[in-house]
Enzyme design. Structure first.
Site, PDB file in Angstrom:
ATOM      1  N   THR A  16     -45.952 -25.127  71.770  1.00  0.00           N
ATOM      2  CA  THR A  16     -46.353 -25.474  70.409  1.00  0.00           C
ATOM      3  C   THR A  16     -45.991 -26.916  70.054  1.00  0.00           C
ATOM      4  O   THR A  16     -46.435 -27.420  69.024  1.00  0.00           O
ATOM      5  CB  THR A  16     -45.678 -24.527  69.396  1.00  0.00           C
ATOM      6  N   GLY A  45     -37.202 -30.422  68.114  1.00  0.00           N
ATOM      7  CA  GLY A  45     -35.967 -29.730  67.766  1.00  0.00           C
ATOM      8  C   GLY A  45     -35.484 -30.014  66.352  1.00  0.00           C
ATOM      9  O   GLY A  45     -34.553 -29.394  65.863  1.00  0.00           O
ATOM     10  N   ARG A  48     -38.437 -29.340  59.829  1.00  0.00           N
ATOM     11  CA  ARG A  48     -39.689 -29.854  59.249  1.00  0.00           C
ATOM     12  C   ARG A  48     -39.433 -31.052  58.346  1.00  0.00           C
ATOM     13  O   ARG A  48     -40.043 -32.102  58.481  1.00  0.00           O
ATOM     14  CB  ARG A  48     -40.379 -28.727  58.468  1.00  0.00           C
ATOM     15  N   SER A 115     -37.572 -23.683  63.855  1.00  0.00           N
ATOM     16  CA  SER A 115     -38.844 -23.386  63.187  1.00  0.00           C
ATOM     17  C   SER A 115     -38.766 -22.218  62.212  1.00  0.00           C
ATOM     18  O   SER A 115     -38.235 -21.164  62.529  1.00  0.00           O
ATOM     19  CB  SER A 115     -39.908 -23.081  64.238  1.00  0.00           C
ATOM     20  N   ASN A 117     -41.485 -20.880  61.370  1.00  0.00           N
ATOM     21  CA  ASN A 117     -42.634 -20.072  61.796  1.00  0.00           C
ATOM     22  C   ASN A 117     -42.320 -19.220  63.029  1.00  0.00           C
ATOM     23  O   ASN A 117     -43.213 -18.551  63.555  1.00  0.00           O
ATOM     24  CB  ASN A 117     -43.817 -20.988  62.147  1.00  0.00           C
ATOM     25  N   GLU A 168     -33.300 -25.215  76.404  1.00  0.00           N
ATOM     26  CA  GLU A 168     -33.794 -26.205  75.439  1.00  0.00           C
ATOM     27  C   GLU A 168     -34.683 -27.250  76.086  1.00  0.00           C
ATOM     28  O   GLU A 168     -34.406 -27.692  77.192  1.00  0.00           O
ATOM     29  CB  GLU A 168     -32.596 -26.959  74.844  1.00  0.00           C
TER      30      GLU A 168
HETATM   31  C1  BG6 Z   1     -38.713 -27.094  66.139  1.00  0.00           C
HETATM   32  C2  BG6 Z   1     -39.719 -28.096  66.663  1.00  0.00           C
HETATM   33  O1  BG6 Z   1     -38.633 -26.016  67.014  1.00  0.00           O
HETATM   34  O2  BG6 Z   1     -39.094 -26.619  64.848  1.00  0.00           O
HETATM   35  C3  BG6 Z   1     -39.924 -29.220  65.661  1.00  0.00           C
HETATM   36  O3  BG6 Z   1     -39.264 -28.630  67.898  1.00  0.00           O
HETATM   37  C4  BG6 Z   1     -40.312 -28.626  64.314  1.00  0.00           C
HETATM   38  O4  BG6 Z   1     -40.920 -30.078  66.138  1.00  0.00           O
HETATM   39  C5  BG6 Z   1     -39.244 -27.633  63.845  1.00  0.00           C
HETATM   40  O5  BG6 Z   1     -40.457 -29.643  63.331  1.00  0.00           O
HETATM   41  C6  BG6 Z   1     -39.576 -26.977  62.526  1.00  0.00           C
HETATM   42  O6  BG6 Z   1     -40.701 -26.158  62.701  1.00  0.00           O
HETATM   43  P1  BG6 Z   1     -41.537 -25.492  61.512  1.00  0.00           P
HETATM   44  O7  BG6 Z   1     -42.434 -24.518  62.259  1.00  0.00           O
HETATM   45  O8  BG6 Z   1     -40.557 -24.770  60.624  1.00  0.00           O
HETATM   46  O9  BG6 Z   1     -42.266 -26.563  60.807  1.00  0.00           O
HETATM   47 MG    MG Z   2     -38.096 -27.175  71.476  1.00  0.00          MG
END
Ligand code: BG6
Ligand code: MG
Length: 218
Positions: A16, A45, A48, A115, A117, A168
């Protein structure tokens, strides 16, 4: 003794990272500037809102807090357009087999991702059932390289950090794992992740028993 594996999500279980890149690039372009893949490495990592701050700084753009929230939401909508189409075909090679081996060997499985998500992605790719514990961006207050996400994971798995392996793909994630006292395994190249205890290119052809034996010798 290794009792648990804690996996980052974006770039470790699924690719992703490229969807984040495309969505952030769209945001930068809408604000009148651009950035390349080298700069994108800095965003891996990172949460957002912190990613947005780094991008705005790069473009020399200043926004109010409420404008930032609106742009972050817009970026997430663009990102979700990709996520909604994901299927199990997007699980990175060898990951499902590795999770199955962990299960079979009684090694607990955790997710440690920035994330928000993450649960939705695990559902979409059909891997949710493997995870004993999910620590994601909704449960943490400090972004990697702070070790919070992995420490919460170890605690929820009832393990000490030295009993857990963290996987990681981001430099900041490796820093977080090391700061928390975990075994830090980089997924990528030695050049990208020089600080990791061990680097693998992916999970294809990784035999869990042999892998744990290798970690014992570190
Ligand atoms: C991390 C990604 O896992 O999640 C980052 O490596 C991203 O690039 C971060 O910004 C936050 O993700 P999300 O899905 O909450 O916007
Ligand atoms: Mg990662």
């Amino acid at each position: 003794m290794i009792k648990a594996c804690i996996f980052d999500l974006d770039g470790v279980i699924v690719d992703t990272a490229r969807y984040h890149f495309v969505a952030w690039k769209k945001l930068a372009n809408a604000l009148g500037f651009d950035f390349d893949e080298a700069f994108n490495e800095k965003l891996k990592g990172v949460s957002r809102i912190e990613s947005l701050n780094l991008i705005l700084e790069k473009g020399g753009v200043t926004l109010t807090e409420s404008e930032k929230e609106q742009w972050a939401a817009r970026k997430n909508d663009w990102y979700l357009e990709y996520i909604e189409k994901m299927t199990e075909d997007e699980i990175l090679p060898g990951v499902a087999a590795f999770l199955q081996s962990c299960r079979a060997e009684g090694i607990k499985i955790g997710l440690g991702s920035a994330s928000k998500n993450a649960p939705m992605i695990l559902e979409r790719i059909g891997l949710m059932e493997y995870f004993d514990v999910i620590i994601d961006g909704n449960k943490t207050s400090r972004s990697k390289p702070d070790p919070e996400v992995f420490l919460l994971g170890a605690q929820a798995l009832s393990c000490e950090p030295r009993e857990c392996v963290v996987f990681e793909d981001a430099e900041k994630g490796i820093e977080a794992a090391l700061a928390g006292g975990f075994f830090a395994v980089g997924v990528g190249t030695k050049e990208q992740l020089p600080e990791a205890h061990l680097v693998i290119s992916g999970f294809e052809n990784i035999d869990l028993t042999q892998f744990i034996q290798t970690l014992r010798n570190i």
